[in-house]
Write an enzyme that holds these catalytic residues in place. Structure first.
Site, mmCIF file in Angstrom:
data_model
loop_
_atom_site.group_PDB
_atom_site.id
_atom_site.type_symbol
_atom_site.label_atom_id
_atom_site.label_comp_id
_atom_site.label_asym_id
_atom_site.label_seq_id
_atom_site.Cartn_x
_atom_site.Cartn_y
_atom_site.Cartn_z
ATOM 1 C CG ASP A 106 8.908 10.714 -5.714
ATOM 2 O OD1 ASP A 106 8.562 9.749 -5.005
ATOM 3 O OD2 ASP A 106 9.742 10.606 -6.621
ATOM 4 C CD GLU A 107 4.905 6.160 -4.583
ATOM 5 O OE1 GLU A 107 5.641 5.253 -4.977
ATOM 6 O OE2 GLU A 107 4.054 6.008 -3.675
#
Length: 238
Positions: free
Chosen positions: A144-145
């Site tokens: 989720d980066e």
């Protein structure tokens, strides 16, 4: 002609615009044995490789683009940023590296399942794309980066900072909006904003931006933390 000099030539690819659209072909040619005083003759073979080119394009996309979000993957993203840094060595300008991490995303996967988590990531990617210019490198780093690089903000440092803050705040606000595509999910993201000018090692820039992102999370999540690369003054929160 290569076939005349070496006796054969293989794999010349070319495209033709035909009535049914663009088609790709591959040409191979071979020289036939003939007496020295005879005009050389050749045998040519042409095959339609349009479908092969389509499959090659699909494989290339899989190699460089994230299948879930459609954004450049880590490999392509870092390569694009490296290209920017090479230009920075010749023509330094103010840029901002944004390290973006979704808050409590693990809880979304745990509570709603990975299918819902994938939907959230796809929508987040669309929103991120809408917040930055098409020329600004943007991609999914991992999980989720996400990382975005805001280019050529301004020759003036103070103006560049204001532009970077405005973009980052818009990004945070946009990601915080309810996901109509995934009812019941209220996402948020913490963003590290690293201002820099000139060429610097990419790992050092990413590490500094990552640290700023965690500083934003520590300040309450759904916020941003801004800092100048190489300076000791504390980052600004927003």
């Amino acid at each position: 002609m290569l076939a005349e000099r070496q006796g054969q030539a293989h794999g010349l690819r070319y495209a033709l615009d035909l009535a049914d659209g663009r088609r790709w072909f591959e040409l191979s040619a071979a020289r036939k044995d003939a007496a020295a005083d005879r005009t050389p003759r050749f045998v040519a073979l042409v095959r339609d490789i349009t479908e092969l080119k389509r499959r090659e394009a699909e494989l290339s996309e899989l190699a460089f683009y994230d299948a879930l979000t459609g954004l450049p993957n880590r490999r392509l993203l870092l390569d694009r940023i490296e290209q920017v840094l090479l230009r920075q060595a010749r023509e330094p300008t103010w840029c901002a590296l944004l390290f973006i991490d979704l808050d409590d995303f693990k809880a979304v996967n745990d509570r709603h399942g990975h299918g819902t988590g994938d939907q959230v990531l796809a929508v987040v990617a669309q929103r991120l794309r809408a917040c930055v210019r098409e020329t600004d490198p943007l991609g999914r780093l991992a999980g989720d980066e996400f990382v975005a690089l805001l280019l050529d903000l301004s020759p003036d440092a103070a103006t560049a900072r204001r532009v970077a803050q405005r973009v980052a705040r818009t990004l945070v606000r946009t990601l915080r909006a309810p996901l109509h595509e995934v009812p019941g999910i209220m996402p948020s993201a913490s963003v590290g904003v690293l201002m820099f000018r000139g060429q610097h090692p990419l790992p050092a820039l990413l590490a500094a931006a990552d640290t700023l992102m965690y500083r934003a999370k520590g300040a309450g999540k759904g916020r941003l933390s801004l800092h100048w690369f190489g300076r000791e003054t504390p980052g600004a929160h927003g």
